[in-house]
Enzyme design. Structure first.
Site, short mmCIF file in Angstrom:
data_model
loop_
_atom_site.label_atom_id
_atom_site.label_comp_id
_atom_site.label_asym_id
_atom_site.label_seq_id
_atom_site.Cartn_x
_atom_site.Cartn_y
_atom_site.Cartn_z
N HIS A 113 20.83 -27.82 47.95
CA HIS A 113 21.78 -26.74 48.18
C HIS A 113 22.43 -26.30 46.87
O HIS A 113 23.59 -25.93 46.83
CB HIS A 113 22.86 -27.18 49.18
CG HIS A 113 22.33 -27.44 50.54
ND1 HIS A 113 22.12 -28.70 51.03
CD2 HIS A 113 21.94 -26.59 51.52
CE1 HIS A 113 21.62 -28.62 52.26
NE2 HIS A 113 21.51 -27.35 52.58
N ASP B 266 0.45 -11.32 12.34
CA ASP B 266 -0.51 -11.75 13.35
C ASP B 266 -0.54 -13.27 13.42
O ASP B 266 -0.66 -13.95 12.39
CB ASP B 266 -1.91 -11.22 13.01
CG ASP B 266 -2.95 -11.71 13.99
OD1 ASP B 266 -2.91 -11.27 15.15
OD2 ASP B 266 -3.78 -12.54 13.59
N ALA B 267 -0.45 -13.80 14.63
CA ALA B 267 -0.40 -15.26 14.79
C ALA B 267 -1.68 -15.92 14.30
O ALA B 267 -1.65 -17.00 13.70
CB ALA B 267 -0.15 -15.61 16.25
#
Length: 591
Positions: A216, A553-554
């Site tokens: 809950h 750019d990776a």
């Protein structure tokens, strides 16, 4: 958080209205909740009425149907339904054989279901109450514990017993026995957010998990450091084994439920189950038809729970019994269809023949192993940064893919005999990288490593720096041909191709391979950083070209990192002479 909503105050009613429209052929709405439609030709049965607040789907309405619940009372989000609602649903569900009310042990539910039970009895309907108390973290005394995902296992037992024609006394007995033998422990990774709210009900500190969550929106009983899957599985299993119910020493069968709380993905649950199952087996337990998925959720809470119900013959029969509800279906026939036939004799795979290799090639292979190990450490250190760069205009998986690739390559070479040459070694590394990493970079790096190994071969008497330059060219050519890209397209080639040219120039000028390599790697890093100004022309980043500008750019960044690390290894492992065999080989591994 809950995004699709008109009026937060009406969320529970609105979602139920939509659900009833969807499943109008199976259930009908009544004041306070839902009941199953009558089944033609079936004798009356004991009504099993379950319920609680909304926000836990599939519990509770999703579990109404043959073999499970007869009706479900639906309260507001995380709020007990009123006694009037419980009474209404139970009256509608009653088939003349009595009613069992069942719910988790929360104060509001206990009071309202209890009051409704009194009203039902006063109206002449024999009514029993079974409270679920499975949450081992919430209290030492069993009767004070909350009911969480163990609700499902208890409901399933009673629903199956009722469907089989059991009496009211027997359904109640089954429910109490099922509850006595059910234990659950849960963990939270993040809190849940109520409809209309702009913040979760609780937060978990970074790098931690909440142990012993409620459903809950309650946080865990305490926060503990976040654990990888293996230790997390051990924590869950050990805690439940320590809470093994009395009287089950001779019962080695368990029903298991690995439950997602709403925001934990199925793939994560599958992975975790793969760690849990062996632990249960090691503890001498036989798992009977386990359930892995979302059965008792808490809106969008990140987290999961493990439930074990220790089975006797009766409870196992009820656990295996058929059920057909909007959210849960089980058929003995369908389960039996998946029982594998006896495995035949497996054909042993032919051992891979390692070709003969020259001394120089074996020396080069040894250096290649060192390069791969160093690259593995590097990429694990940089995984998250590479993913962050890739996420700007891509899917953010570059770091993970590179780690998977290099890890596979390292495992592959670890399995190769020390007598192997560099060509064979890098071929196996490339095959493994491509097979396990997946994605574009996985294919490219795998093929490139194979090409590098093929260029060096296994028989050279001496591996010269010029041989390494040629292998680097082969590495780059493989990527160009497969990727169909060129310099300026904002890919790893923007770092690799300048590196290859600089390495060639350095070797031609008379530099030893380690020095030529390190100088060329510096060029690669500079060119990788310069890709920030480029617009992608190929790949996934192309549709987000404008967004990509300003971020390198990776693939180019990781290429620069790897080439630099290779140079560092060469400086340690290779003599400075330009004709050193080992020097050439090491470079080849990483080019």
């Amino acid at each position: 958080m809950t995004t699709i909503c008109d009026d937060p105050d009406a969320f529970a009613d609105d979602q139920l209205a939509g659900w009833l429209a969807l499943y109008a052929d199976r259930v009908r709405g009544v004041t306070g909740g839902v009941v199953a439609l009558p089944t033609t030709g079936k004798d009356p049965q004991v009504a099993v009425v379950i319920g609680g607040g909304s926000g836990h789907y599939p519990a509770f309405s999703g579990l109404v149907g043959p073999g499970l619940a007869t009706g479900a009372v639906v309260g507001n989000v995380f709020t007990s339904p009123s006694a009037a609602q419980v009474y209404s649903v139970a009256r509608a569900a009653d088939q003349g054989r009595g009613v069992v009310l069942s719910f988790g042990n929360y104060a509001g539910d206990t009071m309202n279901f209890g009051l409704a039970a009194e009203r039902l009895r006063a109206a002449g309907i024999d009514t029993r109450v079974v409270v679920v108390t499975d949450d081992v973290a919430s209290a030492d005394e069993v009767e004070r514990r909350r009911g969480i995902a163990g609700d499902f296992a208890v409901f399933k037992a009673m629903g199956a017993a009722a469907a089989a024609g059991a009496s009211l006394d027997e359904v109640e007995r089954v429910g109490r026995r099922a509850n006595d033998r059910t234990r659950t422990i849960g963990v939270a990774f993040s809190g849940c957010t109520l409809p209309g709210a702009d913040a979760p009900l609780f937060t978990v500190p970074d790098g931690h998990l909440g142990l012993g969550l409620g459903i809950h929106g309650e946080p865990g009983i305490r926060d503990v450091p976040l654990l990888p899957a293996g230790p997390l599985a051990a924590l869950l299993v050990d805690r439940l084994l320590a809470e093994r119910p009395d009287g089950t020493a001779d019962d080695g069968r368990v029903a298991a439920v690995l439950n997602g709380l709403g925001d934990t993905k199925y793939e994560e649950l599958f992975l975790l189950w793969g760690r849990i199952a062996p632990l249960l087996e090691r503890a001498g337990l036989t798992v009977v038809e386990p359930e892995v998925g979302e059965l008792v959720t808490s809106l969008d809470m990140g987290g999961c729970s493990l439930t074990l119900q220790w089975l006797d013959d009766d409870l196992e029969r009820l656990w295996r019994a058929d059920a057909a509800t909007p959210a849960y279906r089980k058929s003995a026939a369908s389960v039996a269809a998946f029982v594998p036939a006896a495995a035949g004799a497996e054909t042993a795979a032919a051992a891979t023949v390692v070709p003969d290799a020259s001394r120089a090639s074996r020396q080069a292979a040894a250096t290649a192993r060192a390069v791969l190990a160093a690259t593995d450490a590097l990429l694990r250190e940089q995984e998250h940064d590479l993913g962050r760069i890739d996420a700007v205009a891509g899917d953010g998986d570059h770091g993970r893919g590179m780690v998977k690739g290099i890890g596979a390559a390292c495992r592959a070479v670890d399995a190769v005999d020390d007598d192997a040459g560099v060509g064979f070694l890098l071929g196996r590394a490339g095959e493994a990288w491509a097979a396990e990493a997946g994605g574009t970079s996985g294919v490219l790096w795998g093929a490139a490593l194979e090409a590098f190994g093929t260029a060096l071969g296994d028989g050279a008497a001496v591996v010269r720096p010029t041989d390494v330059v040629a292998a680097v060219r082969a590495f780059a050519d493989a990527i160009v041909q497969l990727g169909r890209a060129q310099r300026g397209d904002k890919t790893l080639l923007d770092a690799l191709l300048p590196f290859a040219d600089a390495l060639d120039d350095g070797v031609r000028s008379g530099l030893a391979l380690p020095g030529a390599w390190s100088a060329a790697a510096e060029v690669a890093r500079t060119e990788a950083a310069a890709t920030a100004a480029l617009t992608p022309q190929v790949g996934r980043a192309r549709p987000l070209a404008a967004k990509s500008v300003g971020t390198p750019d990776a693939g180019a960044v990781s290429m620069g990192m790897v080439l630099t690390r290779v140079g560092e290894v060469l400086a340690v492992h290779c003599p400075t002479t330009t004709t050193t065999t080992t020097t050439a080989v090491t470079t080849g591994v990483h080019a």
